[in-house]
Write an enzyme that holds these catalytic residues in place. Sequence first.
Site, short mmCIF file in Angstrom:
data_model
loop_
_atom_site.label_atom_id
_atom_site.label_comp_id
_atom_site.label_asym_id
_atom_site.label_seq_id
_atom_site.Cartn_x
_atom_site.Cartn_y
_atom_site.Cartn_z
CD GLU A 49 -7.23 -1.72 -0.81
OE1 GLU A 49 -6.39 -2.05 -0.44
OE2 GLU A 49 -8.43 -1.67 -0.67
CD GLU A 92 -4.28 6.40 4.01
OE1 GLU A 92 -3.93 6.09 2.85
OE2 GLU A 92 -5.37 6.22 4.19
CG ASN A 100 -9.37 -4.22 -4.13
OD1 ASN A 100 -8.37 -4.84 -3.35
ND2 ASN A 100 -10.06 -3.33 -3.91
NE ARG A 106 -9.22 -9.04 -4.23
CZ ARG A 106 -10.63 -8.36 -3.94
NH1 ARG A 106 -11.58 -8.50 -4.74
NH2 ARG A 106 -10.55 -7.86 -2.64
CE LYS A 130 -3.31 -3.06 -0.03
NZ LYS A 130 -3.90 -3.46 -1.28
CD GLU A 145 -11.54 -0.65 -3.02
OE1 GLU A 145 -11.57 -0.26 -1.70
OE2 GLU A 145 -11.87 -1.81 -3.29
CG HIS A 171 -12.32 -1.28 8.07
ND1 HIS A 171 -12.45 0.09 8.01
CD2 HIS A 171 -11.76 -1.66 9.27
CE1 HIS A 171 -12.16 0.51 9.10
NE2 HIS A 171 -11.70 -0.46 9.94
#
Length: 501
Positions: A289, A201, A291, A293, A116, A276, A236
């Site tokens: 981030e 963050e 993803n 996939r 990340k 995202e 989450h």
Amino acid sequence: MFRKVLIANRGEIAVRIAQTLQEMGIQALAVHSDVDRDALHVACADECCAIPGDSPADTYLNIPALIAAARDHGADAVHPGYGFLSENAEFARACETAGLVFIGPSAEVIERMGDKVVARETVAAAGVPIVPGWSGTADAGPEVLAGAAAEIGYPVLLKAAAGGGGKGMRIVPTPAALAEAVAAAQREAAKAFGDARVFLEKYIARPRHVEVQIFGDSRGNLVHLFERECSIQRRHQKVIEESPSPALDPALRAALTDAALCAGRAIGYVNAGTVEFILDPAGSFYFLEVNTRLQVEHPVTELVTRHDLVRAQVQVAAGEPLPFCQAELRSEGHAFECRIYAEDSARQFLPATGTLAHYQAPAGVHIRVDSGVQAGSTISVHYDPLLAKLIVWGRDRAEALARLRWALARYLVLGVTTNIEFLQQVCAEPAFAAGDLHTHFLEEHDLLGRAAPALPDAALLIAALAAEGERGFLRNVDSRSAEVMELGASPWSAGRGWRNT
């Protein structure tokens, strides 16, 4: 094009991938653990291969066994689905080494976006907005972390550098809570990802979670297929998704999708992926981030764009160009997805196990159910308790929500506790209907841990009759009111072995 594809997954995503492969004239090869030998995804495949054991580590996470299964059965490609090894660079490389095409992005892209911190730095260099934060170094001491947090300004958010899904994530409201939160986050990150690194963050209160579906091919083409709103979350983890987001106007949508394409170009993205973002109450958005996939919630994009993303994945992996260009893509109407889980919402969403004595999914126009189970399926302790995904479409958000409520009221599962009543409660909230969403919606509206209403005796009787198999009797059940509609032949005249005592 491929002749046979191994599906390195289980459940509803394996069923869904097999269906598309077969429609394309490609044989679907399923793998299964011992407990999954009679699973629906095995029955739906053209061929199957047993991997001994039940635990994920022995079966669906067993890279050598998966590669051996593909080679022994003559597969020329592997589709990882989502979860398990779908974002595992080692697996993508092992496929390549074995001469198998991995239906997804390259191992290098998976590796870079799996970190990340590297992902943040990469997209920031391309001009994509990121949340103010600090990534520091792996050996940074408590004083350094405290100084960074003070500079960012409390509250701050601790996140794991090597993974997502809420693992290793902690909200730190004050300086006094930092040291304990760091220690806990590092322990959880090390256990989940084998990497204890964390970064900081700025914590954004009441954000929306909005993501953009991107798709690239090996010829340099890259498009977006609009956005999905995924703000309804628990720990989450997404619960309900929809497209389009009710928060975006045309200008904000254009800015968000342009940023997603910038991120995709920066990493040379090929195949299906998701960028995202979080959207703050003022309308500013920040990168979260990538993803690498297919997402669980991809069906909502399929319903509003009318494109099969799995088919496109296979075509691109085979070296073909994208089957659509940006100018051709349209988002029409509105779609919702609910994740149907075997879990008890009144007991902190404790996963439920057992055998499905009866399973009746709703059916109708613009209602889609991607299911990994059927009556008689066993829900074990070894895997995620996702049973199915309920996806609906409407001409606008109000129509789609009405259809979702209707379908949830007619979803009947017996044998295990499910979250269906919980989903009905969420959909009944006026704020949900108004589209006033954020990632703490469930807590704010006291929807977590609320006991589901008891099932009326009449509903239990109806369920028993349905399980008995008198198909002419039960056409439609409203599980909230136990109202029976469209009655057929009397169950009393044809009941086999059932006595009313």
